[in-house]
Write an enzyme that holds these catalytic residues in place. Structure first.
Site, PDB file in Angstrom:
ATOM      1  N   ILE A  22       1.067   0.197  -2.513  1.00 51.06           N
ATOM      2  CA  ILE A  22       0.770   1.350  -3.368  1.00 51.06           C
ATOM      3  C   ILE A  22      -0.848   1.569  -3.535  1.00 51.06           C
ATOM      4  O   ILE A  22      -1.336   0.464  -3.992  1.00 51.06           O
ATOM      5  CB  ILE A  22       1.106   1.036  -4.766  1.00 51.06           C
ATOM      6  CG1 ILE A  22       2.935   0.834  -4.577  1.00 51.06           C
ATOM      7  CG2 ILE A  22       1.190   2.157  -5.938  1.00 51.06           C
ATOM      8  CD1 ILE A  22       3.667   0.635  -5.511  1.00 51.06           C
ATOM      9  N   CYS A  23      -1.278   2.805  -3.431  1.00 50.38           N
ATOM     10  CA  CYS A  23      -2.594   3.227  -3.397  1.00 50.38           C
ATOM     11  C   CYS A  23      -3.552   2.420  -2.714  1.00 50.38           C
ATOM     12  O   CYS A  23      -3.331   2.288  -1.364  1.00 50.38           O
ATOM     13  CB  CYS A  23      -2.673   3.003  -5.002  1.00 50.38           C
ATOM     14  SG  CYS A  23      -4.509   3.871  -5.637  1.00 50.38           S
TER      15      CYS A  23
END
Length: 113
Positions: A22-23
């Site tokens: 994520i990210c």
């Protein structure tokens, strides 16, 4: 990147584990070499840095997430929810994913860009 983390991720992938970031977690996956030759994404603020640091990764800054089978990446934190819903949809079907989205009070699917 600590070598033990990189090696653990490579070993997990070798055993068939699904890896998701994520990210900016995509930098961790890129450090393993497992994203080489594959599409990936990260937060738009870091997309150029990811591409510059890992030129063998095909960085797409205009999507919410990328599914490369056992390796998945998402853009920002909110896009991580989109990716998780995608996995629920893929593993359990649209009806279950829609129920999860309803409980989270988020749309069941968003387009990126």
């Amino acid at each position: 990147m600590p070598g033990a983390i990189v090696e653990s991720l490579r070993e997990a992938h070798g055993r068939g584990a699904r890896l998701l970031s994520i990210c900016s977690g995509s930098f961790v996956l890129a450090a393993t070499g497992l994203l080489d030759g594959k599409r990936a994404t990260t937060h738009w603020r870091y997309a150029t840095a990811l591409q510059d640091r890992y030129p063998d990764v095909h960085v797409d800054p205009d999507v919410l997430y990328v599914d490369e089978g056992l390796i998945l990446t998402s853009a920002g934190s909110a896009a991580g929810l989109d990716l998780c819903l995608h996995l629920v949809r893929r593993d359990f079907g649209a009806a279950v994913a829609n129920n999860v989205a309803r409980r989270l009070v988020i749309p069941p699917h968003r387009d990126g860009g």
